[in-house]
Motif scaffolding. Structure first.
Motif, short mmCIF file in Angstrom:
data_model
loop_
_atom_site.label_atom_id
_atom_site.label_comp_id
_atom_site.label_asym_id
_atom_site.label_seq_id
_atom_site.Cartn_x
_atom_site.Cartn_y
_atom_site.Cartn_z
N ILE A 1 -10.90 -7.74 1.44
CA ILE A 1 -10.83 -7.33 0.04
C ILE A 1 -9.58 -7.94 -0.58
N SER B 1 0.83 -1.21 0.00
CA SER B 1 0.00 0.00 0.00
C SER B 1 0.87 1.26 0.00
N ASN C 1 -7.68 -4.02 5.31
CA ASN C 1 -8.96 -4.72 5.06
C ASN C 1 -8.68 -6.03 4.33
N THR D 1 -7.96 -4.32 -5.08
CA THR D 1 -7.61 -2.99 -4.57
C THR D 1 -6.55 -2.33 -5.44
N ASN E 1 -7.49 0.76 2.76
CA ASN E 1 -8.20 -0.51 2.64
C ASN E 1 -7.27 -1.63 2.20
#
Length: 236
Positions: free
Chosen positions: A57, A14, A54, A62, A50
């Motif tokens: 998912i 991320s 998360n 994503t 997310n």
């Protein structure tokens, strides 16, 4: 894979994606944030968050969403660059809130811009007396640009007809954190021996120096690790 390991891996992915995306989109997203940039930044941040935690998912879903957002933002930025109408639609227009020294209440009301906020932004620009203002404009990124009345503007050397020595270059950093920046020396035709000579004049070696910069006027500023200040005001 244990869930906490998955969160660690997802967080690294991320952060990497967010860093790459912001590098692609350029510095304007940070330094000159318009309403469009604000929405884009929030969206990218939400997708990245997310992706990080998360676990319900899927990662590739994503990543696809993130890449699509970056592509859309990049495409819109290109359109804005080439099309003035598109740029105005996305970023809006600057709004005049003071004209010829008068406050334009109608423009302020449309923006829901209060007198308290106007005074705050004027103070941030060292204007404590509203009578000094000729024009005040709220830019598309929310900052206030102020043009003072002629009698309140700072006097320049040109006003006083004082000769000015021309400056053709930016300050050059020569030492940072005790390390000599050899590239800056080479690019500006400065030698290591010259730098050592300048430091010897101050009874220093480059190991004593935390920061050294040559100003545009040729003066060398040197800051050492030992400041010889008995009671520093920032000591905790």
């Amino acid at each position: 894979m244990p869930e906490h390991f998955e969160v660690i891996i997802r967080s690294i992915i991320s952060f990497s994606l967010l860093l790459i995306g912001t590098r692609m989109l350029g510095k304007q997203t940070i330094s000159q944030m318009t309403m469009f940039d604000f929405v884009a930044s929030i969206s990218l941040g939400a997708i990245s968050a997310n992706l990080a935690f998360n676990t319900t998912i899927k990662i590739h879903h994503t990543i696809i969403a993130f890449v699509m957002y970056v592509a859309i933002i990049f495409l819109i930025a290109i359109i804005s660059l080439k099309n003035r109408k598109g740029r105005k639609f996305l970023a809006g227009d600057p709004t005049i809130v003071m004209q010829n020294g008068k406050v334009l209440e109608g423009n302020m009301k449309k923006m829901r811009y209060t007198l308290d906020y106007l005074n705050q932004q004027l103070r941030e620009r060292d204007v404590f007396n509203i009578e000094e203002v000729l024009f005040a404009i709220v830019e598309t990124n929310g900052t206030l640009t102020v043009l003072k009345k002629p009698q309140f503007r700072n006097v320049t050397r040109q006003d006083l007809m004082i000769a000015v020595n021309g400056e053709q270059k930016l300050p050059i950093e020569l030492i940072m954190d005790g390390e000599i920046i050899n590239n800056n020396l080479e690019q500006n035709n400065l030698s290591f021996s010259w730098l050592e000579s300048e430091l010897r004049k101050r009874n220093l070696t480059h190991h004593d120096v935390v920061y050294a910069v040559m100003a545009a006027n040729g003066n060398l500023y040197v800051d050492t690790y030992n400041d010889y200040i008995q009671t520093p005001i920032d000591k905790e």
